[in-house]
Design an enzyme around this catalytic site. Sequence first.
Site, short mmCIF file in Angstrom:
data_model
loop_
_atom_site.label_atom_id
_atom_site.label_comp_id
_atom_site.label_asym_id
_atom_site.label_seq_id
_atom_site.Cartn_x
_atom_site.Cartn_y
_atom_site.Cartn_z
N HIS A 124 56.12 -32.91 25.98
CA HIS A 124 57.73 -32.95 26.11
C HIS A 124 58.30 -31.76 25.36
CE1 HIS A 124 58.13 -35.98 29.44
NE2 HIS A 124 57.42 -36.87 28.67
N HIS A 162 50.81 -36.48 25.33
CA HIS A 162 51.90 -36.38 26.46
C HIS A 162 53.24 -36.20 25.91
CE1 HIS A 162 53.90 -37.99 30.20
NE2 HIS A 162 54.80 -38.62 29.17
N GLU A 163 53.66 -36.76 24.62
CA GLU A 163 54.94 -36.81 24.15
C GLU A 163 55.11 -35.25 23.52
OE1 GLU A 163 57.16 -38.83 24.60
OE2 GLU A 163 55.77 -40.57 25.17
N GLU A 195 57.77 -36.04 33.87
CA GLU A 195 56.65 -36.74 33.56
C GLU A 195 55.25 -36.16 33.97
OE1 GLU A 195 56.66 -39.33 31.07
OE2 GLU A 195 58.63 -38.72 30.88
#
Length: 293
Positions: A154, A150-151, A225
């Site tokens: 980003h 997930h990071e 997100e």
Amino acid sequence: MGKRIFYFLLTNVLVLLTISIIFSVTGAGNYINAQGGIDFGALLIFSAIIGFSGSFISLAMSRWMAKKMMGVRVIDPNGAMSSEEQMVVEKVHRLSRAAGLTHMPQVGIYHSPEVNAFATGPTKKRSLVAVSSGLLHQMDDDAIEGVIAHEIAHVANGDMVTMTLLQGVVNTFVVFLARIAAWVASRFVKEEMAPIVHFVAVIVFQIAFSILGSMVVFAFSRHREFHADRGGADLAGKDKMVHALQTLKAYSNRMKGEEQTAIATMKINNRRKSALFSTHPDLDDRISRLQAK
């Protein structure tokens, strides 16, 4: 996992205030015309210069600021590492390559009992992915991989740069409206007091409008997100990403239960944080959207 946004916004507000005070004290960027009124064209240019300068300086400082304020210990991938550190570095590098990143992010761990992780940095080449010790101790391997994916998403999506551009626009309106409101406030006092009132009012209104403007940034953060969840699912697999969110939800529910017990003991009312000031969507929404993907 809103540390990335919080420190960016905090740095932005401080930088914006510093630049504004310097401009006000030095008299640079004067937007008051000879008749004592506002030259709106000059004010808009002045506001854009300050607004975008503040956001880009905040972006440039984001990685350094996060390290200092969170106490992140950066891991040297070429040095001696514990098995835990090696696991984190391996996952970050493998997922970064899968995301098409040509420069590996710095990898860090910071001491905190919270289950948390964040990615920050001014560019994809100078990014940082950090995880808390609490996350490593309370999540299993699949959940950790989902969080790191997930990071990395980003970073790959360039969310910090996009947020910087949005913050620059918000800053421009904050500076612009704060000075108009301060000019109006200075009209209601004696002429000799007007400069002092104007100076103080600019700071007060700028802080107030920055808080209101942050709701726009928070809304964008919540939107991104969902994109990062989908990106994380593409990198680590949907099952791992869903498992990471479910693990985080279980942790959040456990923390809420402990907090409610403590609050009930002290007879304090528990007030839920407004969604307008939340950097992340509701976990149930994130899980349901991801499962429907």
